[in-house]
Design a protein around this motif. Sequence first.
Motif, PDB file in Angstrom:
ATOM      1  N   LEU A   1       0.813  -1.222   0.000  1.00 24.74           N
ATOM      2  CA  LEU A   1       0.000   0.000   0.000  1.00 24.74           C
ATOM      3  C   LEU A   1       0.848   1.274   0.000  1.00 24.74           C
ATOM      4  CD1 LEU A   1      -2.897  -0.997   2.426  1.00 24.74           C
ATOM      5  CD2 LEU A   1      -2.895  -0.956  -0.083  1.00 24.74           C
ATOM      6  N   THR A   2       1.857   1.324   0.853  1.00 25.73           N
ATOM      7  CA  THR A   2       2.691   2.535   0.890  1.00 25.73           C
ATOM      8  C   THR A   2       3.570   2.627  -0.352  1.00 25.73           C
ATOM      9  OG1 THR A   2       4.388   1.434   2.235  1.00 25.73           O
ATOM     10  CG2 THR A   2       2.711   2.729   3.406  1.00 25.73           C
ATOM     11  N   GLY A   3       3.970   1.486  -0.898  1.00 21.42           N
ATOM     12  CA  GLY A   3       4.753   1.504  -2.141  1.00 21.42           C
ATOM     13  C   GLY A   3       3.950   2.079  -3.289  1.00 21.42           C
ATOM     14  N   LEU A   4       2.687   1.678  -3.373  1.00 25.85           N
ATOM     15  CA  LEU A   4       1.814   2.240  -4.412  1.00 25.85           C
ATOM     16  C   LEU A   4       1.615   3.739  -4.212  1.00 25.85           C
ATOM     17  CD1 LEU A   4      -0.876  -0.567  -4.704  1.00 25.85           C
ATOM     18  CD2 LEU A   4       0.765   0.124  -6.463  1.00 25.85           C
ATOM     19  N   ALA A   5       1.432   4.145  -2.960  1.00 25.04           N
ATOM     20  CA  ALA A   5       1.239   5.567  -2.678  1.00 25.04           C
ATOM     21  C   ALA A   5       2.503   6.372  -2.991  1.00 25.04           C
ATOM     22  CB  ALA A   5       0.836   5.763  -1.217  1.00 25.04           C
ATOM     23  N   LEU A   6       3.661   5.811  -2.695  1.00 26.28           N
ATOM     24  CA  LEU A   6       4.919   6.509  -2.987  1.00 26.28           C
ATOM     25  C   LEU A   6       5.159   6.641  -4.481  1.00 26.28           C
ATOM     26  CD1 LEU A   6       7.232   4.914  -0.292  1.00 26.28           C
ATOM     27  CD2 LEU A   6       6.743   7.356  -0.529  1.00 26.28           C
ATOM     28  N   ALA A   7       4.680   5.678  -5.251  1.00 25.38           N
ATOM     29  CA  ALA A   7       4.895   5.692  -6.694  1.00 25.38           C
ATOM     30  C   ALA A   7       3.799   6.426  -7.457  1.00 25.38           C
ATOM     31  CB  ALA A   7       4.985   4.256  -7.210  1.00 25.38           C
ATOM     32  N   ALA A   8       2.788   6.878  -6.750  1.00 19.98           N
ATOM     33  CA  ALA A   8       1.647   7.534  -7.400  1.00 19.98           C
ATOM     34  C   ALA A   8       2.101   8.754  -8.211  1.00 19.98           C
ATOM     35  CB  ALA A   8       0.626   7.959  -6.353  1.00 19.98           C
ATOM     36  N   PRO A   9       1.456   8.990  -9.344  1.00 25.30           N
ATOM     37  CA  PRO A   9       1.843  10.117 -10.200  1.00 25.30           C
ATOM     38  C   PRO A   9       1.539  11.477  -9.570  1.00 25.30           C
ATOM     39  CG  PRO A   9      -0.098   9.017 -11.077  1.00 25.30           C
ATOM     40  CD  PRO A   9       0.389   8.202  -9.919  1.00 25.30           C
ATOM     41  N   LEU A  10       0.922  11.502  -8.404  1.00 26.37           N
ATOM     42  CA  LEU A  10       0.576  12.757  -7.742  1.00 26.37           C
ATOM     43  C   LEU A  10       1.786  13.434  -7.097  1.00 26.37           C
ATOM     44  CD1 LEU A  10      -2.628  11.478  -5.929  1.00 26.37           C
ATOM     45  CD2 LEU A  10      -2.502  12.715  -8.096  1.00 26.37           C
ATOM     46  N   ARG A  11       2.926  12.802  -7.138  1.00 26.35           N
ATOM     47  CA  ARG A  11       4.090  13.329  -6.437  1.00 26.35           C
ATOM     48  C   ARG A  11       4.732  14.509  -7.141  1.00 26.35           C
ATOM     49  NH1 ARG A  11       7.935   8.855  -5.380  1.00 26.35           N
ATOM     50  NH2 ARG A  11       9.011  10.464  -4.224  1.00 26.35           N
ATOM     51  N   GLY A  12       4.417  14.769  -8.379  1.00 26.38           N
ATOM     52  CA  GLY A  12       4.882  15.991  -9.015  1.00 26.38           C
ATOM     53  C   GLY A  12       6.022  15.860  -9.998  1.00 26.38           C
ATOM     54  N   GLY A  13       6.644  14.720 -10.110  1.00 23.11           N
ATOM     55  CA  GLY A  13       7.725  14.553 -11.070  1.00 23.11           C
ATOM     56  C   GLY A  13       9.024  15.182 -10.597  1.00 23.11           C
ATOM     57  N   GLY A  14       9.940  15.342 -11.514  1.00 24.18           N
ATOM     58  CA  GLY A  14      11.229  15.921 -11.174  1.00 24.18           C
ATOM     59  C   GLY A  14      12.343  14.905 -11.313  1.00 24.18           C
ATOM     60  N   ASP A  15      13.555  15.371 -11.059  1.00 24.66           N
ATOM     61  CA  ASP A  15      14.722  14.513 -11.211  1.00 24.66           C
ATOM     62  C   ASP A  15      14.823  13.438 -10.128  1.00 24.66           C
ATOM     63  OD1 ASP A  15      15.467  15.933 -13.440  1.00 24.66           O
ATOM     64  OD2 ASP A  15      16.804  17.284 -12.345  1.00 24.66           O
ATOM     65  N   ASP A  16      14.138  13.630  -9.005  1.00 22.48           N
ATOM     66  CA  ASP A  16      14.211  12.676  -7.906  1.00 22.48           C
ATOM     67  C   ASP A  16      13.362  11.434  -8.143  1.00 22.48           C
ATOM     68  OD1 ASP A  16      15.417  14.924  -6.959  1.00 22.48           O
ATOM     69  OD2 ASP A  16      14.367  14.967  -5.066  1.00 22.48           O
ATOM     70  N   GLU A  17      12.496  11.489  -9.133  1.00 23.64           N
ATOM     71  CA  GLU A  17      11.571  10.389  -9.374  1.00 23.64           C
ATOM     72  C   GLU A  17      12.320   9.128  -9.804  1.00 23.64           C
ATOM     73  OE1 GLU A  17       8.139  10.420  -8.888  1.00 23.64           O
ATOM     74  OE2 GLU A  17       8.711  12.262  -7.901  1.00 23.64           O
ATOM     75  N   PRO A  18      11.959   7.982  -9.208  1.00 22.00           N
ATOM     76  CA  PRO A  18      12.584   6.726  -9.619  1.00 22.00           C
ATOM     77  C   PRO A  18      12.141   6.316 -11.017  1.00 22.00           C
ATOM     78  CG  PRO A  18      11.005   6.372  -7.844  1.00 22.00           C
ATOM     79  CD  PRO A  18      11.058   7.834  -8.098  1.00 22.00           C
ATOM     80  N   ALA A  19      12.976   5.545 -11.671  1.00 21.05           N
ATOM     81  CA  ALA A  19      12.682   5.068 -13.018  1.00 21.05           C
ATOM     82  C   ALA A  19      11.448   4.161 -12.988  1.00 21.05           C
ATOM     83  CB  ALA A  19      13.877   4.298 -13.566  1.00 21.05           C
ATOM     84  N   PRO A  20      10.612   4.250 -14.016  1.00 25.26           N
ATOM     85  CA  PRO A  20       9.431   3.372 -14.078  1.00 25.26           C
ATOM     86  C   PRO A  20       9.794   1.886 -14.023  1.00 25.26           C
ATOM     87  CG  PRO A  20       9.217   5.142 -15.669  1.00 25.26           C
ATOM     88  CD  PRO A  20      10.600   5.236 -15.099  1.00 25.26           C
TER      89      PRO A  20
END
Length: 110
Positions: free
Chosen positions: A42-61
């Motif tokens: 559940l928290t993994g899905l929430a952390l990966a949600a597209p609502l986080r805003g993007g940016g260079d910190d985003e993990p690779a798909p």
Amino acid sequence: MILRYAHLIGFALLLGGAIAQFVSAKLRINPAMLWGSIIQVLTGLALAAPLRGGGDDEPAPAKLAVKLVLAILIFIMVFASRKRADVNRGHFIGIIALTLINAAVATFWR
């Protein structure tokens, strides 16, 4: 930040519960393992949600996909054997190994 903390709590419950059972020589799924696996997904899905805003910190798909597959496999392995009095040793070691591999993917895949 709170989601990441909750994710780490799930990891601690899952791995700690599994190691506690492993050293007791009574291989069975305990509540800590079950709740840890649920929290991880559940928290993994929430952390990966597209609502986080993007940016260079985003993990690779691809990294997120690998982590999701591992987390779902762990959850299935835990959930399917939660009511058994004894879990097969290989199955139990598989849960521990996949949990450690998932943590390694999170840590070392940049």
